[in-house]
Design a protein around this motif. Sequence first.
Motif, PDB file in Angstrom:
ATOM      1  N   VAL A 315      -2.312  -4.634  -2.373  1.00 41.98           N
ATOM      2  CA  VAL A 315      -3.157  -3.567  -2.918  1.00 41.98           C
ATOM      3  C   VAL A 315      -4.371  -4.154  -3.620  1.00 41.98           C
ATOM      4  CG1 VAL A 315      -3.263  -1.751  -4.684  1.00 41.98           C
ATOM      5  CG2 VAL A 315      -1.305  -1.875  -3.130  1.00 41.98           C
ATOM      6  N   THR A 316      -4.158  -5.179  -4.418  1.00 40.17           N
ATOM      7  CA  THR A 316      -5.261  -5.801  -5.161  1.00 40.17           C
ATOM      8  C   THR A 316      -6.318  -6.358  -4.214  1.00 40.17           C
ATOM      9  OG1 THR A 316      -3.755  -6.395  -6.967  1.00 40.17           O
ATOM     10  CG2 THR A 316      -5.840  -7.575  -6.860  1.00 40.17           C
ATOM     11  N   ALA A 317      -5.884  -7.083  -3.193  1.00 41.39           N
ATOM     12  CA  ALA A 317      -6.830  -7.682  -2.242  1.00 41.39           C
ATOM     13  C   ALA A 317      -7.595  -6.601  -1.482  1.00 41.39           C
ATOM     14  CB  ALA A 317      -6.080  -8.588  -1.265  1.00 41.39           C
ATOM     15  N   ALA A 318      -6.897  -5.578  -1.014  1.00 37.98           N
ATOM     16  CA  ALA A 318      -7.551  -4.527  -0.232  1.00 37.98           C
ATOM     17  C   ALA A 318      -8.538  -3.722  -1.078  1.00 37.98           C
ATOM     18  CB  ALA A 318      -6.495  -3.607   0.375  1.00 37.98           C
ATOM     19  N   TRP A 326      -7.377   2.693   3.373  1.00 35.39           N
ATOM     20  CA  TRP A 326      -6.247   1.869   3.809  1.00 35.39           C
ATOM     21  C   TRP A 326      -5.258   1.698   2.661  1.00 35.39           C
ATOM     22  CZ3 TRP A 326      -3.552  -2.474   2.580  1.00 35.39           C
ATOM     23  CH2 TRP A 326      -2.757  -3.051   3.580  1.00 35.39           C
ATOM     24  N   VAL A 327      -5.783   1.435   1.452  1.00 36.30           N
ATOM     25  CA  VAL A 327      -4.923   1.225   0.288  1.00 36.30           C
ATOM     26  C   VAL A 327      -4.118   2.474  -0.037  1.00 36.30           C
ATOM     27  CG1 VAL A 327      -4.905   0.843  -2.216  1.00 36.30           C
ATOM     28  CG2 VAL A 327      -6.332  -0.576  -0.758  1.00 36.30           C
ATOM     29  N   ASP A 328      -4.773   3.625  -0.060  1.00 36.19           N
ATOM     30  CA  ASP A 328      -4.088   4.870  -0.378  1.00 36.19           C
ATOM     31  C   ASP A 328      -2.936   5.110   0.602  1.00 36.19           C
ATOM     32  OD1 ASP A 328      -3.628   7.245  -1.762  1.00 36.19           O
ATOM     33  OD2 ASP A 328      -4.891   8.402  -0.398  1.00 36.19           O
ATOM     34  N   HIS A 329      -3.192   4.898   1.871  1.00 28.84           N
ATOM     35  CA  HIS A 329      -2.155   5.076   2.897  1.00 28.84           C
ATOM     36  C   HIS A 329      -1.036   4.058   2.715  1.00 28.84           C
ATOM     37  CE1 HIS A 329      -0.382   4.511   6.980  1.00 28.84           C
ATOM     38  NE2 HIS A 329      -0.446   5.831   6.977  1.00 28.84           N
TER      39      HIS A 329
END
Length: 487
Positions: A315-318, A326-329
């Motif tokens: 999550v941190t990298a994205a 993308w992160v939310d999904h």
Amino acid sequence: MQNHHLLDLLNSFSRKEMTRFVEFSRSPYHHKHEMTQVLINYLDKCYPDFSERLCDRKVIWKRLFPKQAFDSSKLALLFTYAWRLCENFLIEEQLAQHPQREQWLLTALRERRQWTIYERQLKKSKKALTQTILRDTDYYRQVMALAEEANEFYTVWEPQAQDQSLVEKEHALDQYYVLEKLRDAVQLQMRRQILRDDYSARLLEGVLEELRLNEEAYREAPAVQVYYQLYRMMDEPSLAAYQAALAIFQENEHCFRLQELTAIYNYLQNFCIAQINRNELPFLRELFGLYNAQLARQLLHEGGYLIEWHYKNIVTAALRLGELAWVDHFIETQKDALAPAAAENAYRFNKAAYCHAVGEFGKVLELLTQVEYSDLRYNLGAKALLLRTYYELDEFEALHALVESFRQYLQRNRLLADSRRSGYYHLFRLTRRLAKLRANYPYLDASQATQRLAKIKTDMEQTGAIFNRAWLERKLEALEKSRKAEV
């Protein structure tokens, strides 16, 4: 008895392991004490519920000895027998998977002078080793053990034979020693980045010199090549060194067992994270690529669950790459992939990070109040996220109080590695300076504002590791632009 260490251990068993343990306990070869077998049968019926309702000592006694008065010492003795049996069961389970089982068979055959069977088994074992694609430390350990066993055979049975077993053993020993020293050196290098510990890797320089002088001798040893490049990457960090290590690893992934594959990916990940913390931003995309490669192969899972720290780091990298959709999904769809005990805490923390990225700062504060901070990583990450949220909300008093409490926290926590300590310290220090300037900005003339901004900017440029440096730089740039807009 519900707090007995035997029950704690049995609670870690899978259903299959519990069934095998019961079968093991019923074998007269392993155990003949009837009441111990009765106790284990009862615990099998309770599994996995070892609560007081079923496993209080008096409840168990009544099940085992319904017509006798309670005797705590007799019950304790039964638990001792069951514990010893459980220990032997675990040993047998490990032995059943041990890669040197065939060498032990050869030793038994040799000691019984069963030469015909021995030679047939020796050929079979050698053939199996040559056909395996693995070239890790277990492989070299097996080669050494088999060569030593063969040497013992020829010394006793055919002392004049032109046998190369001892030479093969020495060659495998060289490979094994070099590989183990490199593996340990890589792990020690990684530990220094996380915790403040001083480790001495004696004789390592001799191994490195051996590799420099005899490169050809290790060219067909892929694990040696991989760990050598990993060590060089950590010893002299650069994008080129990382790419060299990654390339040779990807070329030889098939030579490693799953557990070691995971460990090597972890070294590469942690290296990328350390470089990102030094503002080497090209490593962000590299890190994201590593995570996606492992997600596709489920290498980030343990016991069937996605490890919560990988969940957090992905999550941190994205987020830093701006992959918000993308992160939310990912956060929502992978929540159920986490271990139940960790899922809610991990979800709330990472959801808070996402909400911060999309500007939903009120939700950040709400979510962070529900996160448990028993782990150092959550504690540090949540404090940094809270700091940035207070800044965004102009909550300057709360921000200053948080900075002061964090300074005291760093003083108390001496296990934190210097690199991490300084990275967080500089984030909090510089954010406080920036927040103070922002609060006073409307009351400063242009020259004062420009001068103070320049000082903070120079301080940032001259400071090495700063966690969330990119965020700090954006906030400083926004403050600078706001002054220009007013002019």
